[in-house]
Scaffold this motif. Structure first.
Motif, PDB file in Angstrom:
ATOM      1  N   LYS A 129      -5.819   4.287  -6.989  1.00 16.07           N
ATOM      2  CA  LYS A 129      -4.763   3.812  -6.092  1.00 16.07           C
ATOM      3  C   LYS A 129      -5.002   4.177  -4.625  1.00 16.07           C
ATOM      4  CE  LYS A 129      -1.537   4.038  -9.948  1.00 16.07           C
ATOM      5  NZ  LYS A 129      -0.324   4.612 -10.521  1.00 16.07           N
ATOM      6  N   ASP A 130      -4.290   3.443  -3.734  1.00 17.94           N
ATOM      7  CA  ASP A 130      -4.431   3.659  -2.288  1.00 17.94           C
ATOM      8  C   ASP A 130      -4.180   5.112  -1.894  1.00 17.94           C
ATOM      9  OD1 ASP A 130      -5.025   1.002  -1.824  1.00 17.94           O
ATOM     10  OD2 ASP A 130      -2.950   0.433  -1.439  1.00 17.94           O
TER      11      ASP A 130
ATOM     12  N   MET B  49      -0.048   2.576   6.731  1.00 20.54           N
ATOM     13  CA  MET B  49       0.760   3.590   6.063  1.00 20.54           C
ATOM     14  C   MET B  49       1.010   3.205   4.617  1.00 20.54           C
ATOM     15  SD  MET B  49       3.561   4.721   8.853  1.00 20.54           S
ATOM     16  CE  MET B  49       3.979   3.222   9.733  1.00 20.54           C
ATOM     17  N   ASN B  50       1.006   4.204   3.734  1.00 20.96           N
ATOM     18  CA  ASN B  50       1.267   3.965   2.314  1.00 20.96           C
ATOM     19  C   ASN B  50       2.258   5.007   1.815  1.00 20.96           C
ATOM     20  OD1 ASN B  50       0.693   4.560  -0.687  1.00 20.96           O
ATOM     21  ND2 ASN B  50      -0.286   2.574  -0.363  1.00 20.96           N
ATOM     22  N   ILE B  51       3.268   4.571   1.064  1.00 27.04           N
ATOM     23  CA  ILE B  51       4.116   5.521   0.329  1.00 27.04           C
ATOM     24  C   ILE B  51       4.184   5.084  -1.125  1.00 27.04           C
ATOM     25  CG2 ILE B  51       5.527   6.511   2.187  1.00 27.04           C
ATOM     26  CD1 ILE B  51       7.682   4.441   1.602  1.00 27.04           C
ATOM     27  N   ALA B  52       4.128   6.064  -2.043  1.00 27.89           N
ATOM     28  CA  ALA B  52       4.166   5.766  -3.477  1.00 27.89           C
ATOM     29  C   ALA B  52       4.660   7.005  -4.227  1.00 27.89           C
ATOM     30  CB  ALA B  52       2.782   5.362  -3.968  1.00 27.89           C
ATOM     31  N   PRO B  53       5.436   6.783  -5.321  1.00 29.44           N
ATOM     32  CA  PRO B  53       5.983   7.913  -6.084  1.00 29.44           C
ATOM     33  C   PRO B  53       5.058   8.338  -7.227  1.00 29.44           C
ATOM     34  CG  PRO B  53       7.021   5.868  -6.799  1.00 29.44           C
ATOM     35  CD  PRO B  53       5.992   5.490  -5.766  1.00 29.44           C
ATOM     36  N   TYR B  54       4.986   9.652  -7.446  1.00 26.66           N
ATOM     37  CA  TYR B  54       4.173  10.219  -8.533  1.00 26.66           C
ATOM     38  C   TYR B  54       4.960  11.313  -9.245  1.00 26.66           C
ATOM     39  CZ  TYR B  54       0.380   7.730  -6.306  1.00 26.66           C
ATOM     40  OH  TYR B  54      -0.397   6.729  -5.787  1.00 26.66           O
ATOM     41  N   SER B  55       4.984  11.286 -10.587  1.00 28.97           N
ATOM     42  CA  SER B  55       5.745  12.302 -11.315  1.00 28.97           C
ATOM     43  C   SER B  55       4.848  13.277 -12.089  1.00 28.97           C
ATOM     44  CB  SER B  55       6.750  11.656 -12.267  1.00 28.97           C
ATOM     45  OG  SER B  55       6.101  11.120 -13.387  1.00 28.97           O
TER      46      SER B  55
ATOM     47  N   TYR C 199       1.797  -3.458  -3.918  1.00 26.99           N
ATOM     48  CA  TYR C 199       1.532  -4.335  -2.779  1.00 26.99           C
ATOM     49  C   TYR C 199       0.089  -4.124  -2.311  1.00 26.99           C
ATOM     50  CZ  TYR C 199       6.596  -5.114  -2.390  1.00 26.99           C
ATOM     51  OH  TYR C 199       7.892  -5.466  -2.639  1.00 26.99           O
ATOM     52  N   PRO C 200      -0.514  -5.126  -1.671  1.00 31.04           N
ATOM     53  CA  PRO C 200      -1.882  -4.939  -1.130  1.00 31.04           C
ATOM     54  C   PRO C 200      -1.930  -3.755  -0.152  1.00 31.04           C
ATOM     55  CG  PRO C 200      -1.220  -7.261  -1.007  1.00 31.04           C
ATOM     56  CD  PRO C 200      -0.007  -6.490  -1.443  1.00 31.04           C
ATOM     57  N   SER C 201      -3.126  -3.178   0.033  1.00 35.68           N
ATOM     58  CA  SER C 201      -3.317  -1.969   0.847  1.00 35.68           C
ATOM     59  C   SER C 201      -2.742  -2.080   2.250  1.00 35.68           C
ATOM     60  CB  SER C 201      -4.805  -1.653   0.992  1.00 35.68           C
ATOM     61  OG  SER C 201      -5.399  -1.522  -0.263  1.00 35.68           O
ATOM     62  N   THR C 202      -2.804  -3.269   2.826  1.00 30.43           N
ATOM     63  CA  THR C 202      -2.393  -3.413   4.226  1.00 30.43           C
ATOM     64  C   THR C 202      -0.885  -3.578   4.381  1.00 30.43           C
ATOM     65  OG1 THR C 202      -2.857  -5.764   3.997  1.00 30.43           O
ATOM     66  CG2 THR C 202      -4.583  -4.397   4.994  1.00 30.43           C
ATOM     67  N   VAL C 203      -0.156  -3.720   3.270  1.00 29.78           N
ATOM     68  CA  VAL C 203       1.301  -3.842   3.351  1.00 29.78           C
ATOM     69  C   VAL C 203       1.914  -2.467   3.574  1.00 29.78           C
ATOM     70  CG1 VAL C 203       3.391  -4.366   2.019  1.00 29.78           C
ATOM     71  CG2 VAL C 203       1.439  -5.940   1.965  1.00 29.78           C
ATOM     72  N   ASN C 204       2.831  -2.365   4.524  1.00 28.75           N
ATOM     73  CA  ASN C 204       3.509  -1.113   4.831  1.00 28.75           C
ATOM     74  C   ASN C 204       4.700  -0.944   3.887  1.00 28.75           C
ATOM     75  OD1 ASN C 204       5.116   0.901   5.872  1.00 28.75           O
ATOM     76  ND2 ASN C 204       4.817   0.296   8.017  1.00 28.75           N
TER      77      ASN C 204
ATOM     78  N   GLN D 108      11.889  -1.710 -12.737  1.00 31.32           N
ATOM     79  CA  GLN D 108      11.273  -2.418 -11.621  1.00 31.32           C
ATOM     80  C   GLN D 108       9.810  -2.636 -11.988  1.00 31.32           C
ATOM     81  OE1 GLN D 108      12.681  -3.560  -8.487  1.00 31.32           O
ATOM     82  NE2 GLN D 108      10.758  -4.676  -8.660  1.00 31.32           N
ATOM     83  N   PRO D 109       9.434  -3.876 -12.324  1.00 31.82           N
ATOM     84  CA  PRO D 109       8.017  -4.128 -12.636  1.00 31.82           C
ATOM     85  C   PRO D 109       7.158  -3.741 -11.431  1.00 31.82           C
ATOM     86  CG  PRO D 109       9.395  -6.060 -13.134  1.00 31.82           C
ATOM     87  CD  PRO D 109      10.245  -5.114 -12.355  1.00 31.82           C
ATOM     88  N   VAL D 110       6.009  -3.106 -11.692  1.00 29.89           N
ATOM     89  CA  VAL D 110       5.178  -2.652 -10.568  1.00 29.89           C
ATOM     90  C   VAL D 110       4.027  -3.607 -10.268  1.00 29.89           C
ATOM     91  CG1 VAL D 110       5.754  -0.222 -10.917  1.00 29.89           C
ATOM     92  CG2 VAL D 110       3.700  -1.151 -12.007  1.00 29.89           C
ATOM     93  N   THR D 111       3.675  -4.465 -11.238  1.00 28.95           N
ATOM     94  CA  THR D 111       2.517  -5.332 -11.005  1.00 28.95           C
ATOM     95  C   THR D 111       2.912  -6.687 -10.413  1.00 28.95           C
ATOM     96  OG1 THR D 111       2.644  -5.958 -13.333  1.00 28.95           O
ATOM     97  CG2 THR D 111       1.019  -4.298 -12.752  1.00 28.95           C
ATOM     98  N   LYS D 112       4.198  -7.069 -10.542  1.00 25.11           N
ATOM     99  CA  LYS D 112       4.661  -8.331  -9.958  1.00 25.11           C
ATOM    100  C   LYS D 112       5.253  -8.015  -8.576  1.00 25.11           C
ATOM    101  CE  LYS D 112       7.245 -12.430 -11.342  1.00 25.11           C
ATOM    102  NZ  LYS D 112       8.234 -13.006 -12.263  1.00 25.11           N
ATOM    103  N   ILE D 113       4.861  -8.790  -7.577  1.00 28.04           N
ATOM    104  CA  ILE D 113       5.244  -8.489  -6.195  1.00 28.04           C
ATOM    105  C   ILE D 113       6.696  -8.899  -5.923  1.00 28.04           C
ATOM    106  CG2 ILE D 113       4.726  -9.010  -3.773  1.00 28.04           C
ATOM    107  CD1 ILE D 113       2.633  -7.264  -5.297  1.00 28.04           C
ATOM    108  N   ALA D 114       7.530  -7.926  -5.557  1.00 22.68           N
ATOM    109  CA  ALA D 114       8.932  -8.204  -5.248  1.00 22.68           C
ATOM    110  C   ALA D 114       9.086  -8.514  -3.756  1.00 22.68           C
ATOM    111  CB  ALA D 114       9.790  -7.004  -5.633  1.00 22.68           C
ATOM    112  N   LEU D 115      10.253  -9.072  -3.399  1.00 23.01           N
ATOM    113  CA  LEU D 115      10.511  -9.490  -2.020  1.00 23.01           C
ATOM    114  C   LEU D 115      10.333  -8.359  -1.017  1.00 23.01           C
ATOM    115  CD1 LEU D 115      13.791 -11.555  -2.617  1.00 23.01           C
ATOM    116  CD2 LEU D 115      11.552 -12.485  -1.907  1.00 23.01           C
TER     117      LEU D 115
END
Lengths: 295, 295
Positions: free
Chosen positions: B73-74, B41-47, B105-110, A206-213
Motif C-alpha cells: 500500500k501507499d 498526501m495519504n491517510i489510511a487506517p490500520y488496526s 483511491y489512486p496514489s495521487t488522490v488526496n 464501506q467497500p474498499v475496492t470500489k471507488i466512492a464519491l
C-alpha cells in the motif's frame, strides 16, 4: 480544537506513559502462559499486544521493563529460555481473575491457582492453555527485539501461531466469530477497561475496492450543512454515484416531502429529514435525494 | 467448553485471518498520515497497531500485503522512502470519515479531501496531522521488519513518537485522558467496531505490587459456590487478608443477616446476599464476612 503539545524528551515517563495509554486504546489483552525450566507455570496479562500478520500468523506483545525499578518480568525470562508461549484472550467472564494474575507473586507461585483458572495441556508447546479463555493461541517465539534499557522500555516478542483453539459457542453459522458471544475485554488508560459486546459494538460497511464519491464530489449545501455531522456527510460521500435527476424529482410525489418543500425554511427542514433517514434508517441513497431537492 | 482447533498450515488464509481478527480484539486504530516525494498526501487506517514501549515511546503498526493480489500500500511506500508518519487516533465523531480513507483511491488522490478531513502542519515531520483527531502523534520510523512475502503478510513499522498533541477537552483535572471524553473507536473482526465510552467503559482496581490472597486461600464454601461467578470470587480473592473472626461475628448484629442465619437454606441465602454486595456495592470485604458466617 485547542491542543496540548507534549515533547517526549521533556515530559516525565510516568505522564508520557499515561498519555500514550489513553490515546492508543482500546488495546487487546494477551493473557500469556509460560513455563520455566523447573516446570513452574506463569500467567500474566499484557495489553501492548496485537496481531500483525495473518500469513504467516504473527502476534506481537511486549513485556516491559517496570517503570518503578527497571526490572523485567517472569514471562520475559521464561520466553527468553524456551521460546514458547500460549496467548489466551480475555472475555468479560474472566476479567477479574485476570487482574489477580497481574499481581506480582514470586516466580514459584502458580498464578493458575491464585486466579482460580484451569491449566490444560497444549497440543504442540509446553506452556499450558487457560481452559476458561474462549480463544487460546499456541505460539513459538521467532524473535525478541529490545526497545531500550530504561524503566518503561518494551520488547517486541514476535510470536508465530502454530495452533489456534476457539470455543465452538462463539462461532456463528457463517463460520465466523460473533463479537457479542465472544464478549472480549479491551484495555484503556489508567484502571479502565472496555467490554466489547452489546449496543457499543456495531458494523460499519464501506467497500474498499470500489471507488466512492468522497466529500469533494458533494454539492455545497451538503458540505456546508450545520445540521449534518461529519459521520452523516461521510455516509453520503460513501455512495458510488450521484442519484439520477428523475429519481430525485420523483421524491416530490412523497406527501410529507412535498409539504416540506412548500415551507419557507425548506433547507433546514430537508436537512433534518435527511439526517433522520441517515441516523435511523441508514439509507444514504434516500437521504442524498432528499438533500438534492434543496436547489 | 467445546473447542474448535485450527492448524494454520491447513486453514485457508482468509478464514485464519478472520479467526485471528475475531480473537485479537478490540484493536486500536492508527489513522496514518504519510506523504510521497512529490508531496502527495495519504491517510489510511490500520488496526494491526499498538504502543509497545513508553521509554522510549514506541508505536508499531503493520501495513499488510493485500490478501487478494499480494500488492503493498501507499502508506508503506511513502514510509519506506522518507521514514516519517503521523499516527492520528480515531474517535466516534470521525469514524465514518475514516472508513472513506480506507477506500483504495489512486496514489495521487488526496484522502484528506475525499474524507472531508483537515490537514494541519506537524511541528517536526513532513506528513500532516488530522485536525479533527483528538490525539496526533508525530513519529520517525526507526525500522521496518518484513514478516513474509505472501498475500496477508505484515510488516512491523517501528515508530518513535517525537511529538504528541492531545486535545485539551479530553484531559481531566488530574492531568489524564478521560476515556469517555476521548470516545475512541476500536476495531473488531469482520465489519465490527466498538465505541469506547459510556457504561461499557469502567475501572477495575487491583494493586499489582501488594500480594492478594488468591483463590487458593479461600475456604471451600466460596470456591465451590454455585451462586458466585468467577468474577465474584476473584473480587474476594483480591483482598489482602481474611477478616478477623470478631468482625465476622459482629455482622450477626445486622438484623437482615440475623434473619438469614435462622433459615434452613442459610448457605444459599448468604451467598445470594454476598453476590449482591459484590455486584451492587463492590464491597468485597463485607461480602467476605457474610460468606464466612456460613459455617
Amino acid at each position: 480544537m485547542k491542543m496540548r503539545t507534549l515533547d517526549p524528551k521533556t515530559v516525565a515517563t510516568r505522564d508520557l506513559h499515561q498519555f500514550l495509554l489513553g490515546s492508543v486504546a482500546p488495546r487487546p489483552i494477551a493473557f500469556a502462559s509460560t513455563v520455566d525450566d523447573d516446570g513452574n507455570m506463569n500467567i500474566a496479562p499484557y495489553s501492548f499486544f496485537n496481531a500483525f500478520s495473518s500469513n504467516p500468523p504473527i502476534l506481537v506483545f511486549s513485556s516491559n521493563r517496570r517503570v518503578t525499578n527497571n526490572t523485567t518480568k517472569d514471562t520475559l525470562h521464561n520466553i527468553q529460555k524456551n521460546k514458547e508461549v500460549v496467548i489466551n484472550v480475555v472475555n468479560y467472564n474472566i476479567v477479574r481473575q485476570m487482574t489477580l494474575a497481574s499481581i506480582e507473586y514470586p516466580s514459584t507461585v502458580n498464578e493458575f491457582e491464585k486466579a482460580g483458572l484451569t491449566a490444560i495441556p497444549s497440543d504442540i508447546v509446553r506452556p499450558m492453555r487457560i481452559k476458561e479463555s474462549p480463544a487460546q493461541m499456541e505460539c513459538v517465539v521467532d524473535e525478541i527485539l529490545t526497545l531500550g534499557d530504561q524503566g518503561g522500555a518494551g520488547h517486541l516478542i514476535i510470536c508465530k501461531v502454530v495452533k489456534l483453539h476457539v470455543a465452538e459457542k462463539v462461532i456463528d453459522e457463517q463460520n465466523r466469530i460473533d463479537p457479542h458471544k465472544m464478549d472480549l475485554m479491551g484495555r484503556m488508560g489508567r484502571a479502565y477497561y472496555v467490554r466489547c459486546s452489546g449496543p457499543n459494538v456495531f458494523p460499519l460497511f464501506q467497500p474498499v475496492t470500489k471507488i466512492a464519491l468522497g466529500f469533494d464530489q458533494l454539492p455545497p449545501q451538503i458540505i456546508n450543512s450545520k445540521v449534518l455531522t461529519g459521520n452523516n456527510i461521510a455516509q453520503l460521500a460513501g455512495l458510488f454515484e450521484m442519484p439520477k435527476e428523475e429519481d430525485v424529482l420523483a421524491l416530490k410525489q412523497n406527501e410529507s416531502i412535498a409539504t416540506l418543500l412548500d415551507m419557507d425554511n425548506r433547507s433546514l427542514l430537508l436537512q433534518n429529514y435527511a439526517k433522520q433517514v441517515l441516523d435511523l434508517e441508514g439509507d444514504a441513497e434516500k437521504a442524498m435525494k432528499v438533500l438534492l431537492l434543496d436547489v
